[in-house]
Design an enzyme around this catalytic site. Structure first.
Site, short mmCIF file in Angstrom:
data_model
loop_
_atom_site.label_atom_id
_atom_site.label_comp_id
_atom_site.label_asym_id
_atom_site.label_seq_id
_atom_site.Cartn_x
_atom_site.Cartn_y
_atom_site.Cartn_z
N GLY A 62 -0.05 -3.04 5.67
CA GLY A 62 0.23 -4.26 6.41
C GLY A 62 -0.61 -5.42 5.96
O GLY A 62 -1.23 -5.41 4.90
N THR B 288 0.83 -1.19 0.00
CA THR B 288 0.00 0.00 0.00
C THR B 288 0.87 1.25 0.00
O THR B 288 1.95 1.26 0.58
CB THR B 288 -0.87 0.02 1.27
OG1 THR B 288 -1.48 -1.24 1.43
CG2 THR B 288 -1.92 1.10 1.19
#
Length: 327
Positions: free
Chosen positions: A246, A194
């Site tokens: 994550g 991300t």
């Protein structure tokens, strides 16, 4: 006057030092520094935090080094499905898209959902159609891919079939990945790709935005934490703006981005204390790894991570960007 600040991340994971040549490290740090410079100029001009994070994430999406937009990873069917979210801490307005396949910059689609619709999240064909109606730039899916990303997919499929890029804690797993791939210092089998940005503007308002291409070899239709408001992205002037990266499923179950805000508002923790508790205590308990960047309305910043590294940086008007990869 509030001390304005911008912070961003470009993903976290097992960033192998043995594969991080000086040229590769320079490529990443230079790209981050250049994007921070652009954001810094906007902050110095008095731009709203929402506009700053929009532009910064748009630039990250355009950079093939990161897993968002041009440079997004492939699904198990060698296709692309992208997610993005944005949130305004001043009003708590938010917008997100999931599984888009033809929008050049998903963060702009997320912003359009927030500003030009009564919804918070649009997905799949409906999100692409909405972006088309709003006049956003559309691309052929080939735009997203790069030869390096395709090789990551092919290698994972050769080695593990439907195995996903989730389990990266074992030393043997890391060693095997390092031996098998010399193409990128951030191991694709242990990368949380991300990208995200958070900012506090001169008026003390905060905002957050995130974007991702997902996980290499993911099942089509899988959606992680990035477009889920409160999981991977959250902003509230009363507390903080947070952009996470994550293990998406763990960050969703822990409502990680909102948890930082809640710990500040209800438990009285400082920004740093709240961020560190989420990343170093709560996420590991859920078998979650990764990190986040966060700022508050006083211009404070926190960027904790529990992986080997996280591409990250921060800048304030009038100061040089600070860019880091390892601890």
């Amino acid at each position: 006057m509030t001390q304005a600040i911008l912070a961003l991340h470009g993903g976290a994971g097992t960033i192998a030092r043995q594969r991080m040549t000086a040229d590769k490290e320079r490529a990443y740090t230079d790209a981050i520094a250049a994007i921070l410079d652009r954001g810094q100029a906007l902050l110095a001009e008095g731009a709203a935090a929402l506009d700053v994070v929009t532009r910064v994430v748009e630039l990250l999406e355009d950079c093939p080094l990161f897993n968002a937009g041009h440079g997004a990873v492939y699904t198990s069917e060698a296709t692309h499905e992208l997610d993005a979210a944005i949130m305004d801490g001043r009003t708590l307005a938010a917008g997100a898209v999931a599984g888009v396949r033809s929008v050049r910059n998903p963060v702009l689609a997320a912003r359009a959902v927030m500003l030009d619709s009564p919804y918070v999240l649009l997905a799949g064909e409906g999100a692409d159609a909405f972006a088309r109606e709003r006049g956003l730039v559309l691309v052929d899916s080939a735009y997203y891919g790069t030869p390096e990303r395709l090789e990551q997919l092919r290698r994972m499929q050769r080695e593990g079939g439907m195995k996903l890029a989730l389990d990266h804690d074992g030393a043997d797993r890391v060693a095997q990945a390092a031996a098998n791939s010399a193409s990128a210092p951030l191991d694709p089998d242990s990368k949380h790709g991300t990208v995200g940005a958070v900012a506090c503007d001169v008026h003390g308002h905060v905002a957050a935005a995130s974007s991702t291409g997902g996980m290499t070899n993911k099942r089509p239709g899988r959606i992680g934490d990035t477009p889920i408001i409160g999981a991977g992205c959250y902003a509230n002037d009363r507390t903080a703006a947070v952009a996470a990266t994550g293990t998406g499923e763990a960050f969703m179950r822990g409502v990680a981005a909102y948890d930082v805000s809640a710990l500040m508002e209800y438990a009285g923790l400082s920004l740093r204390q709240a961020c560190e508790r989420v990343i170093h205590e709560k996420m590991p308990a859920l078998r979650g790894s990764g990190g986040l960047v966060a700022v508050n309305a006083r211009g404070e910043v926190a960027m904790p991570f529990n992986t080997e590294g996280m591409y990250r940086g921060e800048v304030r008007p009038g100061s040089a960007p600070v860019v880091s990869i390892y601890r």
